[in-house]
Scaffold this motif. Structure first.
Motif, PDB file in Angstrom:
ATOM      1  N   ASP A 133       3.927   2.425  -1.029  1.00  0.00           N
ATOM      2  CA  ASP A 133       2.519   2.562  -1.412  1.00  0.00           C
ATOM      3  C   ASP A 133       2.117   4.029  -1.391  1.00  0.00           C
ATOM      4  N   GLU A 134       1.343   4.448  -2.403  1.00  0.00           N
ATOM      5  CA  GLU A 134       0.832   5.814  -2.426  1.00  0.00           C
ATOM      6  C   GLU A 134      -0.444   5.847  -1.590  1.00  0.00           C
ATOM      7  N   MET A 135      -0.586   6.881  -0.758  1.00  0.00           N
ATOM      8  CA  MET A 135      -1.693   6.961   0.183  1.00  0.00           C
ATOM      9  C   MET A 135      -2.332   8.336   0.160  1.00  0.00           C
ATOM     10  N   SER A 136      -3.619   8.376   0.470  1.00  0.00           N
ATOM     11  CA  SER A 136      -4.297   9.651   0.689  1.00  0.00           C
ATOM     12  C   SER A 136      -4.753   9.663   2.145  1.00  0.00           C
ATOM     13  N   HIS A 151      -2.581   3.638  -4.505  1.00  0.00           N
ATOM     14  CA  HIS A 151      -1.859   2.808  -5.475  1.00  0.00           C
ATOM     15  C   HIS A 151      -0.890   1.903  -4.722  1.00  0.00           C
ATOM     16  N   LEU A 152      -1.014   0.596  -4.982  1.00  0.00           N
ATOM     17  CA  LEU A 152      -0.079  -0.358  -4.390  1.00  0.00           C
ATOM     18  C   LEU A 152       1.234  -0.293  -5.153  1.00  0.00           C
ATOM     19  N   LYS A 153       2.349  -0.385  -4.453  1.00  0.00           N
ATOM     20  CA  LYS A 153       3.653  -0.364  -5.098  1.00  0.00           C
ATOM     21  C   LYS A 153       3.792  -1.629  -5.945  1.00  0.00           C
ATOM     22  N   PRO A 154       4.052  -1.471  -7.250  1.00  0.00           N
ATOM     23  CA  PRO A 154       4.160  -2.650  -8.109  1.00  0.00           C
ATOM     24  C   PRO A 154       5.387  -3.502  -7.747  1.00  0.00           C
ATOM     25  N   GLY A 155       5.229  -4.809  -7.917  1.00  0.00           N
ATOM     26  CA  GLY A 155       6.339  -5.720  -7.679  1.00  0.00           C
ATOM     27  C   GLY A 155       6.541  -6.113  -6.226  1.00  0.00           C
TER      28      GLY A 155
END
Length: 158
Positions: A116-119, A141-145
């Motif tokens: 997952d992308e995080m700030s 952004h949630l990791k797809p799949g």
């Protein structure tokens, strides 16, 4: 030889008499008085728990929170996160060492998973203020799949 038994010389052990109800050693007087209330801890492990040295949102000082809030926002990718342990690590986008993240500093409805992308913003860890931890962490952004779990326990699949 004589067929009569010889008596044993000396005294026989005698069972002591039962103490009276007013005696200080009686079972009735050993009970605590009914008028006294004894405070009990909610947990039997209360005296054995060691407080965590990690500053969470609940025990971080106001000045540390203010410094973190004024700092820049960084981005990174979740390397790992254990909900049962209550912490994980973020790999910064600009490289460098992994950054610790505590469960109390994650904002939003999803539990982070690897990728997952995080700030986040950073805050120094006491006592020497040499190490840092991520605070005000949000998943951008949630990791797809992958399946994501909400804090309430619902599973959401992409």
């Amino acid at each position: 030889m004589s067929s009569e038994a010889t008596p044993i010389q000396g005294s026989r052990p005698v069972t002591p008499p039962l103490p009276s109800a007013g005696s200080p050693t009686s079972p009735v007087s050993l009970k605590p008085p009914t008028s006294r209330h004894r405070d009990r801890s909610p947990s039997p492990m209360r005296g054995f728990l060691i407080p965590s040295p990690l500053p969470t949102r609940r025990n971080r000082t106001y000045s540390a929170t203010a410094r973190a809030a004024e700092g820049p926002v960084f981005t990174g990718v979740c390397k790992c996160f254990s909900r049962s342990k209550g912490h994980g690590f973020i790999t910064p986008s600009d490289g460098g060492a992994d950054i610790f993240v505590h469960i109390s500093d994650i904002e939003g409805e999803y539990v982070p998973v690897e990728g997952d992308e995080m700030s986040y913003k950073i805050c120094s860890l006491p006592p020497k203020l040499e190490k840092i931890q991520a605070v005000e962490v949000t998943i951008t952004h949630l990791k797809p799949g992958t399946k994501h779990e909400t804090w309430g326990g619902h599973i959401i699949s992409d």
